[in-house]
Write an enzyme that holds these catalytic residues in place. Sequence first.
Site, PDB file in Angstrom:
ATOM      1  N   CYS A   1       0.887  -1.104  -0.019  1.00 49.36           N
ATOM      2  CA  CYS A   1       0.079   0.011   0.052  1.00 49.36           C
ATOM      3  C   CYS A   1       0.930   1.094   0.031  1.00 49.36           C
ATOM      4  O   CYS A   1       0.350   2.582  -0.097  1.00 49.36           O
ATOM      5  CB  CYS A   1      -0.844   0.031   1.169  1.00 49.36           C
TER       6      CYS A   1
ATOM      7  N   HIS B   1      -3.609   7.240   2.897  1.00 48.42           N
ATOM      8  CA  HIS B   1      -3.803   5.744   2.158  1.00 48.42           C
ATOM      9  C   HIS B   1      -5.244   5.505   2.903  1.00 48.42           C
ATOM     10  O   HIS B   1      -5.649   5.673   4.022  1.00 48.42           O
ATOM     11  CB  HIS B   1      -2.821   4.809   2.718  1.00 48.42           C
TER      12      HIS B   1
ATOM     13  N   ASN C   1     -10.071  -0.451   0.480  1.00 46.54           N
ATOM     14  CA  ASN C   1      -8.530  -0.187   0.209  1.00 46.54           C
ATOM     15  C   ASN C   1      -8.218  -0.825  -1.131  1.00 46.54           C
ATOM     16  O   ASN C   1      -8.144  -2.175  -1.517  1.00 46.54           O
ATOM     17  CB  ASN C   1      -7.938  -1.192   1.444  1.00 46.54           C
TER      18      ASN C   1
HETATM   19  C1  LIG Z   1      -9.828  -5.516  10.148  1.00 46.75           C
HETATM   20  C2  LIG Z   1     -10.444  -4.267  10.979  1.00 46.75           C
HETATM   21  C3  LIG Z   1     -11.433  -3.716  10.327  1.00 46.75           C
HETATM   22  C4  LIG Z   1     -11.007  -5.072  12.323  1.00 46.75           C
HETATM   23  O1  LIG Z   1     -11.744  -4.212  13.182  1.00 46.75           O
HETATM   24  P1  LIG Z   1     -11.423  -4.307  14.694  1.00 46.75           P
HETATM   25  O2  LIG Z   1     -12.235  -3.333  15.298  1.00 46.75           O
HETATM   26  O3  LIG Z   1      -9.877  -4.424  15.060  1.00 46.75           O
HETATM   27  O4  LIG Z   1     -11.998  -5.740  14.993  1.00 46.75           O
HETATM   28  P2  LIG Z   1     -11.501  -7.198  15.451  1.00 46.75           P
HETATM   29  O5  LIG Z   1     -10.424  -7.596  14.837  1.00 46.75           O
HETATM   30  O6  LIG Z   1     -11.209  -6.821  17.042  1.00 46.75           O
HETATM   31  O7  LIG Z   1     -12.786  -8.136  15.632  1.00 46.75           O
HETATM   32  C5  LIG Z   1     -13.974  -7.751  16.161  1.00 46.75           C
HETATM   33  C6  LIG Z   1     -14.991  -9.006  15.904  1.00 46.75           C
HETATM   34  O8  LIG Z   1     -15.324  -8.755  14.657  1.00 46.75           O
HETATM   35  C7  LIG Z   1     -15.474  -9.993  13.961  1.00 46.75           C
HETATM   36  N1  LIG Z   1     -15.136  -9.489  12.662  1.00 46.75           N
HETATM   37  C8  LIG Z   1     -14.029  -9.516  11.721  1.00 46.75           C
HETATM   38  N2  LIG Z   1     -14.511  -9.179  10.370  1.00 46.75           N
HETATM   39  C9  LIG Z   1     -15.997  -8.922  10.309  1.00 46.75           C
HETATM   40  C10 LIG Z   1     -17.099  -8.779   9.612  1.00 46.75           C
HETATM   41  N3  LIG Z   1     -16.550  -8.314   8.339  1.00 46.75           N
HETATM   42  N4  LIG Z   1     -18.136  -8.677   9.709  1.00 46.75           N
HETATM   43  C11 LIG Z   1     -18.692  -9.051  10.993  1.00 46.75           C
HETATM   44  N5  LIG Z   1     -17.875  -9.405  11.854  1.00 46.75           N
HETATM   45  C12 LIG Z   1     -16.460  -9.093  11.700  1.00 46.75           C
HETATM   46  C13 LIG Z   1     -14.045 -10.675  14.174  1.00 46.75           C
HETATM   47  O9  LIG Z   1     -14.018 -12.063  13.894  1.00 46.75           O
HETATM   48  C14 LIG Z   1     -14.008 -10.260  15.847  1.00 46.75           C
HETATM   49  O10 LIG Z   1     -15.096 -11.456  16.458  1.00 46.75           O
HETATM   50  P3  LIG Z   1     -14.686 -11.895  17.676  1.00 46.75           P
HETATM   51  O11 LIG Z   1     -14.352 -10.906  18.786  1.00 46.75           O
HETATM   52  O12 LIG Z   1     -15.887 -12.944  17.986  1.00 46.75           O
HETATM   53  O13 LIG Z   1     -13.348 -12.775  17.518  1.00 46.75           O
HETATM   54  C15 LIG Z   1      -9.392  -3.465  11.573  1.00 46.75           C
HETATM   55  O14 LIG Z   1      -8.408  -4.181  12.512  1.00 46.75           O
HETATM   56  C16 LIG Z   1      -8.447  -2.905  10.514  1.00 46.75           C
HETATM   57  O15 LIG Z   1      -8.897  -1.917   9.722  1.00 46.75           O
HETATM   58  N6  LIG Z   1      -7.216  -3.279  10.548  1.00 46.75           N
HETATM   59  C17 LIG Z   1      -6.226  -2.631   9.745  1.00 46.75           C
HETATM   60  C18 LIG Z   1      -6.525  -3.221   8.405  1.00 46.75           C
HETATM   61  C19 LIG Z   1      -5.938  -2.459   7.240  1.00 46.75           C
HETATM   62  O16 LIG Z   1      -5.814  -1.375   7.192  1.00 46.75           O
HETATM   63  N7  LIG Z   1      -5.048  -3.256   6.333  1.00 46.75           N
HETATM   64  C20 LIG Z   1      -4.193  -2.735   5.449  1.00 46.75           C
HETATM   65  C21 LIG Z   1      -3.168  -2.094   5.790  1.00 46.75           C
HETATM   66  S1  LIG Z   1      -2.557  -1.303   4.195  1.00 46.75           S
END
Ligand SMILES: CC(C)(COP(=O)(O)OP(=O)(O)OC[C@H]1O[C@@H](n2cnc3c(N)ncnc32)[C@H](O)[C@@H]1OP(=O)(O)O)[C@@H](O)C(=O)NCCC(=O)NCCS
Length: 343
Positions: A130, A270, A300
Site C-alpha cells: 500500500c 492511504h 483499500n
Molecule cells: C480489520 C479491522 C477492520 C477489524 O476491526 P477491529 O475493530 O480491529 O475488529 P476485531 O479484529 O477486534 O474483530 C472484532 C470481531 O469482529 C469480527 N469480524 C471481523 N470481520 C468482520 C466482518 N466483516 N463482519 C462482522 N464481524 C467481523 C471478528 O471475527 C471479531 O469477532 P470475535 O471478537 O468474535 O473474534 C481492523 O483491525 C483494521 O482495519 N485493521 C487494519 C486493516 C488494514 O488497514 N490493512 C491494510 C493496511 S495497508
Amino acid sequence: MSTTQLFKNPRAAHGFQGRTCSIAAVGSYVPERILTNAELEKMVDTTDEWITTRTGIRERRIAAEGEFTSDMAAKAARRAMDKAGITPDQIDLIIVATITPDMLFPATACLVQHKLGASRAAAFDIEAACSGFIYALEIGQQFIMSRAYNTVLVIGAERLSSIVNWKDRNTCVLFGDGAGAAILQHRPDAHGLLTACMGADGEKAMLLCMPGGGSRIPASTDSVEAGLHHLQMDGKETFKNAVTAMLTAAQEALRRCEIDISRIKLMIPHQANRRIIDAVGDRLGVKPEQVFVNVDKYGNTSAASVAIALDEAVTQGRLQRGDLALLVVFGAGLTWAAAVIEW
Ligand SMILES: CC(C)(COP(=O)(O)OP(=O)(O)OC[C@H]1O[C@@H](n2cnc3c(N)ncnc32)[C@H](O)[C@@H]1OP(=O)(O)O)[C@@H](O)C(=O)NCCC(=O)NCCS
C-alpha cells in the site's frame, strides 16, 4: 502570497544541483462494477453496519472478468497523459507499483508500456504494497532531479479481488480494485515533490502477506488447498502499526520542510480504514476540511489508493497549483511513507 517563501525545500539543503520534480498531471480509473456491503452480507457472515462502523467502507469496485491490473493501469495512465498533454513517445520511464501484477513476471510495467505504445520507455515494477505509490514517486523523481529523464510515468494499480479470500469476512470486506497514475516532469519555478520519508520493518512482514506463489511456497495442489494464495492479515496489529508509522512519517516530513500542519491544504492518507485516517488526523491536529477521504467508495486499493485519491482531490478543486499536500501511506512489509508536495 507565494507559498515558496513559507517552507523549506529539504533537497536544497544538500547543495541541491538537480532539477525539481513536479506532478504534471494525475489520472485514475476504477472498474464499473460496484460491490456493496449489502451484497457482501449475502456472501459472508457480516453486516453493512459492522463494515461501515469499523471501516467506513460502503462499497468497492471489482474488475471485470478479463480486466487485469495492466488494463486498469493503462487506462489511468492515458487519463493522466491526456491531462498533461503528452504523447506515448515522450515517456522515458514507466514504474508500476503493485502487489497484484498480471503475472509474477514479466513486469506489469512492460505490459503497460506495450498497451500505451510507449516504446521508448524503460519499464519496471516496484513492490511496497500500500506504500507503493509514494515509494514509486520518490524513485521516479530521482530520474527527473538527476536529468536522466524528462518524463516519468508512475502508476499504482491493483486487482486485489484476485487475491482476496471471498470466504474470509476478516479481509474480504476491506479491499477493492483500481488504478491511479501520475506524470512526473520538471516544472520551472515549482518545488513539486519536496520530500518523501520512507520506512520499513521487515520483522513484522507476516502481519500482512500472501504466503503462496513465490519461491518459498510455489503453487501446488497442497498450497492452493491450504489457501496460501490469498491475502492474510492480522487486522488488529496492522491497525496499531499503521497509526504509529503514518503519524511518525508525517511528522518527520513536516519537520523536514519546516512547516506546521496548518500550512497543509490537504492531507491525502492511504484509504484503508476511516478509523486509521481519523486517528492519524487527530494526532496530527488537522481540521476535517484538511483531510481527503474516499475509502467509503473504494475500500483499500493498496498501491492505487492515494493515487486515486490525489486525482479525485485535484478534479474536485480541493488542491490548486501552489497548495501544499501531505500524502501518507502504510502497508505490508511493513512499509510506510509520507510526502510533502507543492501541487
Ligand atoms: C480489520 C479491522 C477492520 C477489524 O476491526 P477491529 O475493530 O480491529 O475488529 P476485531 O479484529 O477486534 O474483530 C472484532 C470481531 O469482529 C469480527 N469480524 C471481523 N470481520 C468482520 C466482518 N466483516 N463482519 C462482522 N464481524 C467481523 C471478528 O471475527 C471479531 O469477532 P470475535 O471478537 O468474535 O473474534 C481492523 O483491525 C483494521 O482495519 N485493521 C487494519 C486493516 C488494514 O488497514 N490493512 C491494510 C493496511 S495497508
